[in-house]
Design an enzyme around this catalytic site. Structure first.
Site, PDB file in Angstrom:
ATOM      1  N   TYR A 172       4.910   3.203  17.110  1.00 12.40           N
ATOM      2  CA  TYR A 172       3.742   2.387  16.732  1.00 12.40           C
ATOM      3  C   TYR A 172       2.463   2.998  17.311  1.00 12.40           C
ATOM      4  O   TYR A 172       1.491   3.227  16.603  1.00 12.40           O
ATOM      5  CB  TYR A 172       3.921   0.938  17.229  1.00 12.40           C
ATOM      6  CG  TYR A 172       2.616   0.191  17.367  1.00 12.40           C
ATOM      7  CD1 TYR A 172       1.955  -0.281  16.239  1.00 12.40           C
ATOM      8  CD2 TYR A 172       2.017  -0.007  18.623  1.00 12.40           C
ATOM      9  CE1 TYR A 172       0.733  -0.935  16.364  1.00 12.40           C
ATOM     10  CE2 TYR A 172       0.809  -0.651  18.741  1.00 12.40           C
ATOM     11  CZ  TYR A 172       0.168  -1.122  17.616  1.00 12.40           C
ATOM     12  OH  TYR A 172      -1.039  -1.751  17.739  1.00 12.40           O
ATOM     13  N   TYR A 187      -8.629  -2.082  19.972  1.00 13.88           N
ATOM     14  CA  TYR A 187      -8.513  -3.445  20.502  1.00 13.88           C
ATOM     15  C   TYR A 187      -7.740  -3.438  21.807  1.00 13.88           C
ATOM     16  O   TYR A 187      -6.736  -2.762  21.940  1.00 13.88           O
ATOM     17  CB  TYR A 187      -7.717  -4.358  19.565  1.00 13.88           C
ATOM     18  CG  TYR A 187      -8.068  -4.301  18.119  1.00 13.88           C
ATOM     19  CD1 TYR A 187      -9.353  -4.004  17.680  1.00 13.88           C
ATOM     20  CD2 TYR A 187      -7.099  -4.582  17.165  1.00 13.88           C
ATOM     21  CE1 TYR A 187      -9.649  -3.974  16.337  1.00 13.88           C
ATOM     22  CE2 TYR A 187      -7.389  -4.552  15.821  1.00 13.88           C
ATOM     23  CZ  TYR A 187      -8.665  -4.237  15.407  1.00 13.88           C
ATOM     24  OH  TYR A 187      -8.954  -4.197  14.074  1.00 13.88           O
ATOM     25  N   LEU A 191       0.815  -1.230   0.000  1.00 14.09           N
ATOM     26  CA  LEU A 191       0.000   0.000   0.000  1.00 14.09           C
ATOM     27  C   LEU A 191       0.842   1.271   0.000  1.00 14.09           C
ATOM     28  O   LEU A 191       0.309   2.370  -0.178  1.00 14.09           O
ATOM     29  CB  LEU A 191      -0.946   0.009   1.213  1.00 14.09           C
ATOM     30  CG  LEU A 191      -2.052  -1.043   1.216  1.00 14.09           C
ATOM     31  CD1 LEU A 191      -2.810  -1.002   2.537  1.00 14.09           C
ATOM     32  CD2 LEU A 191      -3.020  -0.844   0.055  1.00 14.09           C
ATOM     33  N   SER A 237      -6.065   0.766  18.603  1.00 10.35           N
ATOM     34  CA  SER A 237      -5.538  -0.002  19.737  1.00 10.35           C
ATOM     35  C   SER A 237      -5.760   0.744  21.048  1.00 10.35           C
ATOM     36  O   SER A 237      -5.736   1.976  21.090  1.00 10.35           O
ATOM     37  CB  SER A 237      -4.044  -0.200  19.514  1.00 10.35           C
ATOM     38  OG  SER A 237      -3.429  -0.649  20.693  1.00 10.35           O
ATOM     39  N   LYS A 265      -1.069   5.001  15.584  1.00 14.86           N
ATOM     40  CA  LYS A 265      -2.499   4.723  15.811  1.00 14.86           C
ATOM     41  C   LYS A 265      -3.215   6.024  16.187  1.00 14.86           C
ATOM     42  O   LYS A 265      -4.318   6.298  15.722  1.00 14.86           O
ATOM     43  CB  LYS A 265      -2.679   3.665  16.905  1.00 14.86           C
ATOM     44  CG  LYS A 265      -2.199   2.277  16.502  1.00 14.86           C
ATOM     45  CD  LYS A 265      -3.000   1.697  15.346  1.00 14.86           C
ATOM     46  CE  LYS A 265      -2.440   0.395  14.820  1.00 14.86           C
ATOM     47  NZ  LYS A 265      -3.019  -0.043  13.535  1.00 14.86           N
TER      48      LYS A 265
HETATM   49  C1  UD1 Z   1       0.864  -3.939  23.335  1.00  9.37           C
HETATM   50  C2  UD1 Z   1      -0.195  -2.882  23.183  1.00  9.37           C
HETATM   51  C3  UD1 Z   1      -1.178  -3.247  22.109  1.00  9.37           C
HETATM   52  C4  UD1 Z   1      -0.438  -3.532  20.842  1.00  9.37           C
HETATM   53  C5  UD1 Z   1       0.546  -4.658  21.086  1.00  9.37           C
HETATM   54  C6  UD1 Z   1       1.321  -4.900  19.824  1.00  9.37           C
HETATM   55  C7  UD1 Z   1      -0.718  -1.741  25.284  1.00  9.37           C
HETATM   56  C8  UD1 Z   1      -1.541  -1.734  26.506  1.00  9.37           C
HETATM   57  N1  UD1 Z   1      -0.960  -2.750  24.433  1.00  9.37           N
HETATM   58  O1  UD1 Z   1       0.274  -5.038  23.939  1.00  9.37           O
HETATM   59  O2  UD1 Z   1      -2.047  -2.185  21.895  1.00  9.37           O
HETATM   60  O3  UD1 Z   1      -1.346  -3.870  19.824  1.00  9.37           O
HETATM   61  O4  UD1 Z   1       1.456  -4.270  22.111  1.00  9.37           O
HETATM   62  O5  UD1 Z   1       2.233  -5.931  19.988  1.00  9.37           O
HETATM   63  O6  UD1 Z   1       0.103  -0.900  25.063  1.00  9.37           O
HETATM   64  N2  UD1 Z   1       4.554 -10.601  28.661  1.00  9.37           N
HETATM   65  C9  UD1 Z   1       5.400 -11.405  29.396  1.00  9.37           C
HETATM   66  N3  UD1 Z   1       6.290 -12.201  28.716  1.00  9.37           N
HETATM   67  C10 UD1 Z   1       6.355 -12.230  27.337  1.00  9.37           C
HETATM   68  C11 UD1 Z   1       5.455 -11.401  26.605  1.00  9.37           C
HETATM   69  C12 UD1 Z   1       4.582 -10.590  27.304  1.00  9.37           C
HETATM   70  O7  UD1 Z   1       5.391 -11.411  30.628  1.00  9.37           O
HETATM   71  O8  UD1 Z   1       7.191 -12.952  26.792  1.00  9.37           O
HETATM   72  C13 UD1 Z   1       3.584  -9.764  29.390  1.00  9.37           C
HETATM   73  C14 UD1 Z   1       3.756  -8.270  29.130  1.00  9.37           C
HETATM   74  O9  UD1 Z   1       4.625  -7.703  30.067  1.00  9.37           O
HETATM   75  C15 UD1 Z   1       2.311  -7.778  29.290  1.00  9.37           C
HETATM   76  C16 UD1 Z   1       1.458  -8.962  28.835  1.00  9.37           C
HETATM   77  O10 UD1 Z   1       2.301 -10.101  28.901  1.00  9.37           O
HETATM   78  O11 UD1 Z   1       2.045  -7.544  30.619  1.00  9.37           O
HETATM   79  C17 UD1 Z   1       0.931  -8.809  27.431  1.00  9.37           C
HETATM   80  O12 UD1 Z   1       2.007  -8.480  26.580  1.00  9.37           O
HETATM   81  P1  UD1 Z   1       1.861  -8.442  24.993  1.00  9.37           P
HETATM   82  O13 UD1 Z   1       1.179  -9.679  24.522  1.00  9.37           O
HETATM   83  O14 UD1 Z   1       3.195  -8.128  24.424  1.00  9.37           O
HETATM   84  O15 UD1 Z   1       0.837  -7.249  24.726  1.00  9.37           O
HETATM   85  P2  UD1 Z   1       0.874  -5.738  25.224  1.00  9.37           P
HETATM   86  O16 UD1 Z   1       2.249  -5.267  25.481  1.00  9.37           O
HETATM   87  O17 UD1 Z   1      -0.137  -5.607  26.304  1.00  9.37           O
END
Ligand code: UD1
Length: 338
Positions: free
Chosen positions: A150, A177, A60, A125, A154
């Site tokens: 990022y 989301y 795009l 988001s 948004k």
């Molecule tokens: C974030 C953004 C979301 C975005 C996404 C893109 C916020 C609130 N959310 O999601 O809008 O679309 O990134 O990737 O800003 N975690 C662990 N271990 C891991 C991976 C994650 O402990 O290996 C924990 C993180 O610290 C967090 C939770 O799991 O507390 C979710 O993490 P993740 O799935 O990366 O999403 P967000 O960071 O919430």
């Protein structure tokens, strides 16, 4: 039969939305540049729905190709997913994100104006709220300074839509989301992260499948009941269904304003350690994990107030986090031949 263009339609949320659109009787056209998706996903969609959507590999960012697509194809509405979404990558390479997520939006909107396509759903988001002052988060909560390029794309995208809806007869809905997880119950489509997953649930399922040694839980010293971060995990199939309902709202002229925003979440906050233990329960296996330092940039706690979507769209989630984890595990096992 109304024709809906799904940009990024071979990606994680796009592919699940394509399935819901086909099931609801729409004709689906997909554009994807395959930068973060596989062509096989098209067959997955066909196996679930019995229909193979019209597909074009288009970047795009190439304005001429976007113009050419709209000269050759008629569409009634657009659901725009195509964008880069890795927070860390956006910090390292901000210009890629501004080009990929913003130029593309303006090119698409120019075509909407030129070809009188009035209905546009945008993939936003909860990241626009940053760490909110109040929980659960309503759509009226202030948009906070973005944590990453990022997140900034948004916010700017939403502003581009606000201004365009004000100045033209474009009708648009941004869907904010929370944390999408899970896969289609058929295990024909699901999340396919390239390289090491950054998101929690793909990391969990890959660890359980033996691809990763251990999950790192980023911090257990947050001011939350068990010390780990809290998020609102929503099943991707529920999320996909909300896109169809939002588009129908525009097609049926039920929207109250030219531009609307909705939170898409479950309304329930869940900690990382709760996700781990729910996964262990549905998969029947122990997950190897270790507590490590906090991840820079993580907010402590985020979950949605879902009343606006309930009231105005008549939509709320039907599936549970356990359903989502079960489907994510089923998908992981299938793609790893376990
Ligand atoms: C974030 C953004 C979301 C975005 C996404 C893109 C916020 C609130 N959310 O999601 O809008 O679309 O990134 O990737 O800003 N975690 C662990 N271990 C891991 C991976 C994650 O402990 O290996 C924990 C993180 O610290 C967090 C939770 O799991 O507390 C979710 O993490 P993740 O799935 O990366 O999403 P967000 O960071 O919430």
């Amino acid at each position: 039969m109304k024709k809906v263009l799904v940009t990024g339609g071979l990606g994680y949320i796009g592919s699940h939305t394509a399935v819901e659109l086909l099931d609801a009787g729409y004709e689906v056209l997909i554009i994807d540049d395959l930068s973060n998706a596989e062509l096989d996903v098209l067959e997955g969609i066909e196996r679930i729905t019995g229909t193979k959507p019209h597909f074009e590999k288009i970047d795009l960012r190439i304005k001429d190709d976007v113009e050419d697509f709209f000269l050759r194809n008629e569409v009634d509405g657009i659901i725009h997913f195509a964008a880069s979404k890795a927070v860390g990558e956006s910090v390292a390479n901000p210009l890629l994100y501004y080009e990929n997520n913003l130029h593309t939006l303006t090119y698409l909107l120019q075509q909407c104006l030129k070809h009188e396509i009035h209905h546009f759903i945008f993939s936003s988001s909860c990241t626009v709220y940053g760490q909110p002052d109040e929980l659960p988060i309503t759509e009226d909560a202030p948009v906070k300074a973005a944590y990453s390029p990022y997140g900034n794309t948004k916010q700017i995208s939403e502003e581009i839509l606000v201004d365009t809806c004000k100045a033209t007869d474009l009708q648009s809905i941004s869907l904010r989301y929370f944390n999408p997880i899970g896969a289609h119950d058929s295990a024909e489509i699901g999340e396919l992260p390239i390289g090491t997953p950054q998101n929690l649930v793909p990391f969990i399922t890959q660890t359980a499948a033996g691809l990763r040694e251990a999950l790192s839980v980023f911090g257990d010293d947050y001011p939350t009941p068990d010390g780990s971060c809290i998020r609102d995990y929503i099943h991707v199939v529920d999320l996909a269904e909300a896109h169809v309902i939002a588009l129908q709202r525009l097609f049926n002229k039920q929207n109250d304003a030219g531009y609307e925003v909705y939170n898409l979440g479950t309304g329930r906050g869940c900690s990382v350690l709760e996700v781990v233990s729910a996964f262990e329960k549905v998969s029947g296996q122990k997950l190897n994990y270790k507590i490590v330092a906090r991840r820079p940039g993580d907010v402590i706690s985020v979950y949605a107030d879902t009343s606006k979507a309930k009231e105005m769209l008549g939509w709320s989630t039907k599936l549970t986090m356990e359903d989502a984890l079960e489907s994510a595990w089923k998908w992981e096992k299938k793609i790893r031949n376990l």
